[in-house]
Scaffold this motif. Sequence first.
Motif, mmCIF file in Angstrom:
data_model
loop_
_atom_site.group_PDB
_atom_site.id
_atom_site.type_symbol
_atom_site.label_atom_id
_atom_site.label_comp_id
_atom_site.label_asym_id
_atom_site.label_seq_id
_atom_site.Cartn_x
_atom_site.Cartn_y
_atom_site.Cartn_z
ATOM 1 N N GLY A 34 -7.593 1.687 8.600
ATOM 2 C CA GLY A 34 -7.625 0.351 9.198
ATOM 3 C C GLY A 34 -6.275 -0.253 9.493
ATOM 4 O O GLY A 34 -6.180 -1.239 10.230
ATOM 5 N N PHE A 35 -5.219 0.308 8.931
ATOM 6 C CA PHE A 35 -3.868 -0.212 9.185
ATOM 7 C C PHE A 35 -3.313 0.350 10.499
ATOM 8 O O PHE A 35 -3.665 1.464 10.904
ATOM 9 N N PRO A 36 -2.409 -0.393 11.165
ATOM 10 C CA PRO A 36 -1.752 0.145 12.349
ATOM 11 C C PRO A 36 -0.675 1.147 11.935
ATOM 12 O O PRO A 36 0.274 0.798 11.243
ATOM 13 N N VAL A 80 0.840 -1.195 0.000
ATOM 14 C CA VAL A 80 0.000 0.000 0.000
ATOM 15 C C VAL A 80 0.879 1.251 0.000
ATOM 16 O O VAL A 80 0.608 2.228 -0.720
ATOM 17 N N ALA A 81 1.945 1.220 0.781
ATOM 18 C CA ALA A 81 2.861 2.361 0.843
ATOM 19 C C ALA A 81 3.523 2.610 -0.507
ATOM 20 O O ALA A 81 3.717 3.767 -0.911
ATOM 21 N N THR A 82 3.837 1.540 -1.223
ATOM 22 C CA THR A 82 4.420 1.680 -2.564
ATOM 23 C C THR A 82 3.430 2.358 -3.505
ATOM 24 O O THR A 82 3.801 3.227 -4.306
ATOM 25 N N MET A 83 2.170 1.971 -3.408
ATOM 26 C CA MET A 83 1.122 2.585 -4.233
ATOM 27 C C MET A 83 0.959 4.060 -3.870
ATOM 28 O O MET A 83 0.834 4.925 -4.742
ATOM 29 N N MET A 84 0.975 4.343 -2.582
ATOM 30 C CA MET A 84 0.843 5.708 -2.093
ATOM 31 C C MET A 84 1.998 6.568 -2.603
ATOM 32 O O MET A 84 1.805 7.709 -3.018
ATOM 33 N N GLY A 116 -1.196 7.426 15.883
ATOM 34 C CA GLY A 116 -1.677 8.791 15.695
ATOM 35 C C GLY A 116 -0.585 9.789 15.395
ATOM 36 O O GLY A 116 -0.753 10.683 14.546
ATOM 37 N N GLU A 117 0.566 9.646 16.052
ATOM 38 C CA GLU A 117 1.648 10.611 15.864
ATOM 39 C C GLU A 117 2.228 10.518 14.451
ATOM 40 O O GLU A 117 2.479 11.541 13.802
ATOM 41 N N LEU A 118 2.405 9.289 13.951
ATOM 42 C CA LEU A 118 2.918 9.106 12.597
ATOM 43 C C LEU A 118 1.896 9.584 11.566
ATOM 44 O O LEU A 118 2.256 10.238 10.575
ATOM 45 N N ARG A 119 0.638 9.311 11.790
ATOM 46 C CA ARG A 119 -0.413 9.782 10.880
ATOM 47 C C ARG A 119 -0.422 11.312 10.832
ATOM 48 O O ARG A 119 -0.600 11.901 9.761
ATOM 49 N N GLU A 170 8.915 4.292 8.381
ATOM 50 C CA GLU A 170 8.515 4.007 9.753
ATOM 51 C C GLU A 170 7.298 3.080 9.836
ATOM 52 O O GLU A 170 6.952 2.600 10.922
ATOM 53 N N LEU A 171 6.621 2.855 8.710
ATOM 54 C CA LEU A 171 5.481 1.945 8.687
ATOM 55 C C LEU A 171 5.952 0.497 8.709
ATOM 56 O O LEU A 171 7.040 0.184 8.217
ATOM 57 N N ASP A 172 5.125 -0.387 9.239
ATOM 58 C CA ASP A 172 5.445 -1.818 9.260
ATOM 59 C C ASP A 172 5.052 -2.425 7.914
ATOM 60 O O ASP A 172 3.856 -2.603 7.653
#
Length: 379
Positions: A300-302, A266-270, A305-308, A326-328
Motif C-alpha cells: 500500500g505504500f508508494p 516501517v523501513a526501520t522495522m524492516m 515497481g523498479e525499486l520493489r 530511496e524510500l520516502d
Amino acid sequence: MSSLPTHLQLGSLRVETPVVLAPMAGITNAAYRRLCAEQGAGLYVCEMITSRGLVEGDETTKKMLVFDELETVRSVQLYGTDPVYVGKAAEILCSEYGVAHIDLNFGCPVPKVTRKGGGGALPWKRNLLGEILDHAVRAAAPYDVPVTMKTRKGIDADHLTFMDAGRIAADSGVAAIALHGRTVEQAYSGQADWDAIGELKASVDIPVLGNGDIWEAADAIRMVEETGVDGVVVGRGCLGRPWLFRDLAAAFNGEQVATLPVLGEVATMMRRHAELLTEHMGEERGCKEIRKHITWYLKGFPAGGELRHRLALVDTLADLDALIAELDPEAPFPVQELGTPRGRQGAPRKRVVLPEGWLDDTDGHGCVIAEDAHDTTGG
C-alpha cells in the motif's frame, strides 16, 4: 458484552497479554518471534515441527528448534498422527529443549498433510485424537508444561468436528483449545465463522482462543466481546506489521490504539527484522529471508515497481540500507489497507484430500497414518 481478559492462563503458564502468535511456516522463526516480542507481550510460537522428525533426529527439524537468547518462554507447535511419536516428541521438547508450552496442530489444511489424515483432517477420528492428546499431556505433565491444541471447524460444512474436539480436549487435560473459524475445505478463503468460536467457548470449561480475520487490534476486541473467548490467535494479520502486537497489548489494557507508522518508521522495522534474521542465519540467508517480508511491509505504500524489484533481490544489509534510503520516509501509512486481509487467501478447495475411506467412520481407534518426518507447514 464480555469484559476483556487481562491475561491468559495456560496451566501454570501465565501469558501477560491474551494474544498468541500463530505458527507460520517460513515466517515465525526466532528472528520474527523476537521482533514481535519487542513490540508487546504475548505468546510467540515456533514454526510447526513434526513429531517423527524430532524423535528420529531429523536435521531440518532440529534446525527449526532455534530460540533467541531473550526468548524466555519457549513455545513450540507439534504436528503428528501417531500417539506414541507425539508423546515421545513432547518429552524431548520438555527435557532437552526446555519448552514452556506445546501446541498440537490439528488445523493444517495443506493437502500433503490431510492426505495422511493429519492436520485439520485428524479430529474426524475421535479416538485417535484423544489418544494423541493423552500421550502428549502425560509426557509433558512431569515437567509442568501445558499442552494446547489448535483446530478448525471441521473438514467441510458436512463434516464438522470442533465441538467433539473441544470435549475430547477438555477430557484429555488439555490446557486450552484454539479454533480457527474455517473448515479445511475453506483453507484461508471467505470469512471466519466467529459464531462457531462462541459456540465452542460456551460448551467447554477450558480456555478457548479465537483465530481468524483478526487484522487490527479492534478486531481482537470485537471477537472477545462477541464470543467470550479467553484470548486470540493472530496469524496473517501481523505479516509486515509486527507493531500489531503493540496495538493488541494496548487494546487489552483498555486503550484505543491503531498505530499508523509513516514509511520511514516501517523501513526501520524492516531493517531491524533483517538484522535479526542475519544474527540468527548469517547475512546471505537472512537477506534472502527478508525478501518476502519486504512485500508485506511495503503493501500500500508508494515505492515504485523498479525499486520493489530491486528490494526483492537484496542480498546484503548494505544493499538493503541503500535501497531503504530511496524510500520516502514521510509517506503516510496507507489507511486503505486497514482491516484488509494479508498473506495467503486463495479459493476454497475443490475437494479435501483425505486417506481412502477416511470419512467412513469416526472411530479411528488404533488408526495410525504414517508420518512424514519432513512435513513442515502450518494451519
